[in-house]
Design an enzyme around this catalytic site. Structure first.
Site, short mmCIF file in Angstrom:
data_model
loop_
_atom_site.label_atom_id
_atom_site.label_comp_id
_atom_site.label_asym_id
_atom_site.label_seq_id
_atom_site.Cartn_x
_atom_site.Cartn_y
_atom_site.Cartn_z
N ASP A 1 0.80 -1.22 0.00
CA ASP A 1 0.00 0.00 0.00
C ASP A 1 0.84 1.28 0.00
O ASP A 1 0.37 2.31 -0.45
CB ASP A 1 -0.96 0.00 1.19
N GLU B 1 3.17 0.76 -3.71
CA GLU B 1 2.41 0.56 -4.95
C GLU B 1 1.28 1.57 -5.12
O GLU B 1 0.72 1.69 -6.21
CB GLU B 1 1.85 -0.85 -5.01
N VAL C 1 -6.95 2.69 1.24
CA VAL C 1 -6.33 2.06 0.07
C VAL C 1 -7.31 1.02 -0.44
O VAL C 1 -7.34 -0.11 0.04
CB VAL C 1 -4.98 1.43 0.44
N TYR D 1 -9.51 -1.30 2.14
CA TYR D 1 -9.07 -1.20 3.53
C TYR D 1 -8.78 0.25 3.91
O TYR D 1 -8.41 1.06 3.06
CB TYR D 1 -7.78 -2.00 3.74
#
Ligand code: CO
Length: 662
Positions: free
Chosen positions: A306, A309, A387, A390
């Site tokens: 997270d 990326e 993200v 989540y």
């Protein structure tokens, strides 16, 4: 804090004006094409040595790091713009077409294009129709462009791809994660703007249609017995804020923020007997990876990094007064750049406030009736990033006794899998009819560039071990602390051990404390899993940092992230496992302590539709750093708003006075 505030310190994040001029300088000097995007624009931070020179009156250039990517051809460049001289100091093409590859983080603008690309692919249309989706449903289908992982396939090597999964929705407010379209994955090349591979699994599982929503309209009847709870600070907070600098209860630090890490704490130090003593030079969370443990088409490749990326900072929420934090709140607005390099303000991205934290210390002496108790207060500096499905909160806590804590809060919506009627989900837990949640792990890595009392620091590992019977242990009750000095980097990768109470201590061997030892801080880790994927698997290769709890490296400004610079579509091997292979000396050196921690998540019905917060984190505690409990000087006043519930609530029954009686 206003995002357009004038820069006053070399560690201040780039201002809106600096972001605009850095991008303009690069664009003009390198004649950038209109197809160039800017996944990362941030301050190129000065080092400890730079700041020491600055304190002596030296001037430092303001440097901007810019990652520039041409979405027309995928060419990617790292640039450093010197804002002081108005020149591009460096501009280098990244060899992302060669092993071990890697890609800039996925940008928000790409989320939008992926949806169109996928929905116009005839193979995808045919595949979703096999699962009961109609033409009328398609405009409402949710497409999640997931970072792809890496498996050595030709369409992955050096390519900018995402793997897109799809969710049926009845309407735009419907929770798509209740309706996964199983067995259909579109691999999208973001540069070619086309689906390069379409997985249409042989096994057809109908889309689960049961609605599981969480918007407030879904719960019109809320529980009636919850009375208001107010945090009252009639004289305001106990902190002071000057630009990005904060002081609170002997603590002093600077707030920073980067697109990848989000919140950063700089120059964290504490006043002790009138002297400001450095503790941590820089603290942040540099990565968070979630590997999934389901081998089927929709899931085996899922391993979102997270930070690397997507960018925890880029996906930070604007926090809501009275909801995300209670009490007297100081928000920091963060200047940021969008994908086009245009500056904008992330409103209320960082929240700072004080919290009561129960008892800090207490004693009742029955012999003489001395009774003393002091409540603990902590300063909370936090942000939240969403993200995809989540949501993660990152909470730094500073305490009045010199303790530092990081708490990650995990909430939001789990990944889901469709399950055929009459079957059960073998790769995780069932959360509802026809709906499973794949087992997965969450791994964070905190990077702590230490600075205990300035100068060289040493990391030691300590275990409590029983002492054998003998003349020096005649009753068998003695145990020892076994200490290991981490001399070189390869001594450092280590696992926590609850049985021996293992802990690590960072100390300054060049200074003596009040009892003749090196002053230090110890890192107290929570019971925490390590990555369970096979060592040779690509996710373990890409997230190697999660195989150990502790790593120590010699500071190198280029080693910023636990998973390396560009984990997206990366073949693996970068980050901490590579850094420590240099096996540099770390004894009495400028050391960086890295801690991997996390949570193994086997899904259950209580996780749906939104999972209650799960916690992970660690604590840094003074250990021979101070000469005594530094919080003995807390005032003994009792809280004037507390009420004895057994008594009628009149003002004279409200508690007041002193937390001591003799
Ligand atoms: Co989870």
């Amino acid at each position: 804090m206003d995002a357009v505030v004038t820069v006053t310190h070399p560690l201040d994040p780039l201002s809106l004006a600096e972001i605009a001029s850095a991008v303009a300088l690069l664009r003009d000097s390198r004649k950038l094409a209109p197809t160039v995007r800017f996944p990362i624009v941030r301050l190129e931070e000065p080092t400890k040595a730079d700041l020491a020179a600055h304190r002596l009156g030296g001037t430092l250039p303001r440097l901007a790091f810019i990652l520039a990517m041409d979405i027309g051809n995928g060419e990617t460049f790292e640039g450093i713009v010197d804002l002081t001289s108005g020149e591009v100091a460096s501009y280098e093409r990244l060899p992302l077409d060669q092993l071990p590859y890697g890609q800039p983080p996925v940008m928000l603008c790409e989320f939008e294009t992926v949806e169109g690309t996928v929905k116009s692919d005839p193979r995808w249309i045919a595949a979703v129709k096999k699962r009961g989706v109609t033409d009328e449903d398609i405009p409402l289908i949710q497409i999640d462009p997931f970072s792809s992982g890496y498996f050595g396939r030709d369409f992955e090597k050096g390519k900018r791809i995402v793997r897109a999964v799809s969710y049926w929705r009845e309407d735009i407010r419907d929770n798509g994660y209740a309706h996964p379209i199983e067995g259909v994955v579109a691999v999208v090349d973001l540069i070619a703007n086309r689906v390069v591979d379409l997985v249409d699994d042989e096994k057809i599982i109908p889309v689960p249609r049961k609605k599981r929503n969480y918007g407030r309209e879904t719960f019109p009847e809320t529980r009636p017995d919850l009375k208001p709870l107010h945090i009252v600070q009639p004289q305001g907070p106990s902190f002071t804020v000057d630009g990005w600098k904060v002081e609170w209860q002997n603590w002093s630090f600077r707030v920073g923020f980067t697109p990848r890490e989000g919140l950063v704490l700089h120059e964290l130090g504490i006043k002790d007997q009138g002297r400001l003593r450095p503790v941590v030079f820089r603290a942040s969370v540099t990565e968070m990876v979630v590997p999934y443990a389901d081998p089927t088409a929709n899931h085996y490749w899922k391993s979102a990094f997270d930070a690397g990326e997507y960018g925890l900072g880029r996906l930070a929420n604007s926090l809501e007064l009275g909801c995300d934090c209670l009490g007297h709140i100081h928000y920091f607005d963060v200047p940021a750049a969008d994908d086009l390099g245009q500056p904008f303000t992330m409103k209320n991205a960082i929240c700072m406030h004080e919290e009561d934290y129960g008892i800090l210390w207490k004693h009742y002496e029955f012999r003489n009736g001395i009774f003393e108790v002091r409540r603990s207060r902590r300063l909370v500096i936090s942000f939240f990033a969403t993200v995809g499905n989540y949501d993660y909160g990152f909470y730094w806590y500073l305490y009045q006794d010199g303790t530092i804590q990081l708490e990650a809060k995990l909430t939001g919506i789990i990944q889901t899998a469709a399950v055929a009627t009459g079957e059960t989900y073998p790769w995780g837990g069932m959360v509802d009819d026809n709906l499973g949640g794949p087992t997965h792990q969450h791994f964070f890595n905190a990077r702590l560039h230490m600075d205990i009392d300035g100068g060289g620091n040493t990391v030691t590992e300590h275990d409590f071990v029983p002492r054998p019977w003998g003349d020096d242990n005649p009753y068998g009750n003695v145990f020892d602390t076994r200490t290991r000095v981490l001399k070189r980097e390869l001594d450092s990768p280590a696992l926590a051990n609850g049985e021996t109470g293992r802990y690590w201590k960072v100390s300054n061997p060049n200074i003596q404390n009040s009892v003749g030892k090196a002053p230090g801080y110890k890192i107290v880790v929570m019971p925490s899993p390590v990555m369970l994927a096979q060592p040779e698997s690509t996710v373990a290769q890409r997230g190697g940092f999660a195989k150990k709890h502790i790593w120590v490296t010699a500071f190198d400004a280029s080693e910023k992230y636990a998973s390396g610079d560009y984990p997206n579509v990366h073949a693996g091997g970068d980050g901490l496992p590579r850094y420590v292979m240099q096996n540099r000396e770390i004894d009495n050196a400028d050391v960086v302590l890295w801690h991997s921690f996390g949570h193994t998540h086997v899904c259950k019905p209580e996780d749906f539709p939104i999972m209650p917060v799960e916690y992970a984190g660690f604590t840094l505690k003074p250990n021979g750093f101070f000469a005594s409990n530094i919080a003995m000087d807390l005032p003994p006043e009792a809280n004037g708003h507390s009420i004895d519930n057994r008594l009628p609530q009149s003002p004279e029954k409200i508690g007041s006075g002193s937390c001591c009686h003799t």
